[in-house]
Design a protein around this motif. Structure first.
Motif, PDB file in Angstrom:
ATOM      1  N   ALA A 161     -85.288  73.612 -57.610  1.00  0.00           N
ATOM      2  CA  ALA A 161     -85.632  74.343 -56.658  1.00  0.00           C
ATOM      3  C   ALA A 161     -86.651  73.411 -56.102  1.00  0.00           C
ATOM      4  N   LEU A 162     -88.190  72.862 -57.077  1.00  0.00           N
ATOM      5  CA  LEU A 162     -89.004  72.545 -56.455  1.00  0.00           C
ATOM      6  C   LEU A 162     -88.468  71.033 -55.765  1.00  0.00           C
ATOM      7  N   SER A 163     -87.725  70.687 -56.134  1.00  0.00           N
ATOM      8  CA  SER A 163     -86.953  69.107 -55.766  1.00  0.00           C
ATOM      9  C   SER A 163     -87.136  69.516 -54.381  1.00  0.00           C
ATOM     10  N   PHE A 164     -85.598  70.612 -54.389  1.00  0.00           N
ATOM     11  CA  PHE A 164     -85.412  70.674 -53.026  1.00  0.00           C
ATOM     12  C   PHE A 164     -85.665  71.166 -51.989  1.00  0.00           C
ATOM     13  N   ALA A 165     -86.689  72.075 -52.097  1.00  0.00           N
ATOM     14  CA  ALA A 165     -87.807  72.450 -51.329  1.00  0.00           C
ATOM     15  C   ALA A 165     -88.785  71.211 -50.400  1.00  0.00           C
ATOM     16  N   LEU A 166     -89.169  70.083 -51.925  1.00  0.00           N
ATOM     17  CA  LEU A 166     -89.795  69.277 -51.041  1.00  0.00           C
ATOM     18  C   LEU A 166     -88.797  68.688 -50.283  1.00  0.00           C
ATOM     19  N   PHE A 167     -87.192  68.494 -50.805  1.00  0.00           N
ATOM     20  CA  PHE A 167     -86.933  67.607 -49.823  1.00  0.00           C
ATOM     21  C   PHE A 167     -86.393  68.013 -48.633  1.00  0.00           C
ATOM     22  N   ILE A 168     -86.722  69.271 -48.081  1.00  0.00           N
ATOM     23  CA  ILE A 168     -86.407  70.164 -47.075  1.00  0.00           C
ATOM     24  C   ILE A 168     -87.761  69.427 -46.183  1.00  0.00           C
ATOM     25  N   GLN A 169     -88.876  69.385 -46.573  1.00  0.00           N
ATOM     26  CA  GLN A 169     -90.277  69.374 -46.189  1.00  0.00           C
ATOM     27  C   GLN A 169     -89.660  67.473 -45.643  1.00  0.00           C
TER      28      GLN A 169
END
Length: 300
Positions: A161-169
């Motif tokens: 989840a953290l990785s995907f949130a950073l990917f979106i940013q």
């Protein structure tokens, strides 16, 4: 109607991510490991991106230093998200795994607020309440004993989840002089390099990919996990912003749960239907309030 195009792209991209857990679980039912399925996803996904690039582009774009950094980060985060999420399926059922990945909605919103030094808007805060309550209900974990779930599943789920949130940013940043096809190709290339070192590249020469039929799952995973999301997120996220993109990506949860219900025959309770409805309300609320506010300002 034009204002809905970019949010719709994010909804489609997140929906494509929603079917990944089900496809990986089906691959596991056919005797493949989660790591093999994810590796096939990035190998076939890169091949598809390469074909698109050759068919539409004449040459590689000239990148400045910041462009190289952002595209490399996007590729690394894509690979990390896919590999960690795939590994979490070894410990979690498909529906719970996607719920853990789904935590990127509030993580992504808080990251966006921190980067822009702002507080969540009223619409975002209300939306987040709907999303959190809807997630708990849609997960079907209200009356389930979660003590049997291994701690590795929880940790891997939150890390994805953290990785995907950073990917979106990272994808909210435009890279000058780079077309969306070129961006998809370069991001998938970096992701493949990371996956080769992290997972099971031997599927390419041990007969698993082509001889055992793993390529069929790799094709589906490559389309829904590489081509569609990277391409659509690259186009739409810079237009709507990282905060709203995180909320709109909530569509991933109902799609994942419905896919697991129809394909994996997982039961869906009334509470889960209510949860999905709440998630959808939370997802569309910011866009609806924004459009309503814009219409009111035009009248004034």
């Amino acid at each position: 109607m034009r204002n809905l195009i970019f949010p719709l792209m994010i909804v489609i991209a997140s929906s494509s991510y929603g079917v990944l857990s089900t496809i990986i679980k089906v691959a596991m039912q056919h005797g493949f490991t989660a790591a093999e399925a994810v590796t096939a996803q990035y190998m076939v996904g890169f091949f598809l991106a390469l074909v698109l690039f050759i068919a539409t582009q004449r040459s590689l774009p000239k990148l400045n230093k910041s462009g190289v950094i952002f595209l490399t980060l996007a590729g690394i985060l894509t690979a990390i998200t896919g590999s960690i999420y795939g590994q979490s399926l070894n410990y979690l059922p498909a529906s719970l795994a996607v719920v853990m990945l789904f935590q990127f909605t509030w993580i992504g919103l808080f990251i966006d607020c921190a980067l822009k030094k702002r507080l969540p808007s009223r619409a975002e805060a209300i939306s987040l309440i709907f999303l959190i309550i809807g997630t708990i209900l849609a997960a079907g974990v209200v009356d389930v004993d979660l003590s049997t779930i291994a701690w590795q599943g929880w940790v891997l789920g939150l890390l994805s989840a953290l990785s995907f949130a950073l990917f979106i940013q990272v994808n909210s940043r435009q890279v000058e002089g780079v077309t969306m096809i070129s961006r998809t190709f370069l991001v998938s290339l970096v992701a493949l390099i990371v996956i080769i070192f992290a997972l099971t590249p031997e599927i390419l020469w041990n007969g698993q990919l082509f001889g055992a039929g793993l390529w069929k799952f790799g094709l589906a995973l490559g389309i829904f996990g590489i081509i569609l999301p990277i391409l659509l997120f690259s186009i739409a996220v810079p237009k709507v912003g990282g905060g709203l993109a995180s909320i709109l990506s909530a569509m991933e949860l109902p799609v994942a749960i419905l896919a697991s219900m129809f394909v994996l025959k997982e039961a869906l309770s009334i509470l889960q239907f209510v949860g999905i409805a709440l998630v959808l309300i939370g997802m569309v609320l910011p866009s609806y309030l924004s459009m309503r506010k814009g219409a009111a300002q035009k009248v004034v």
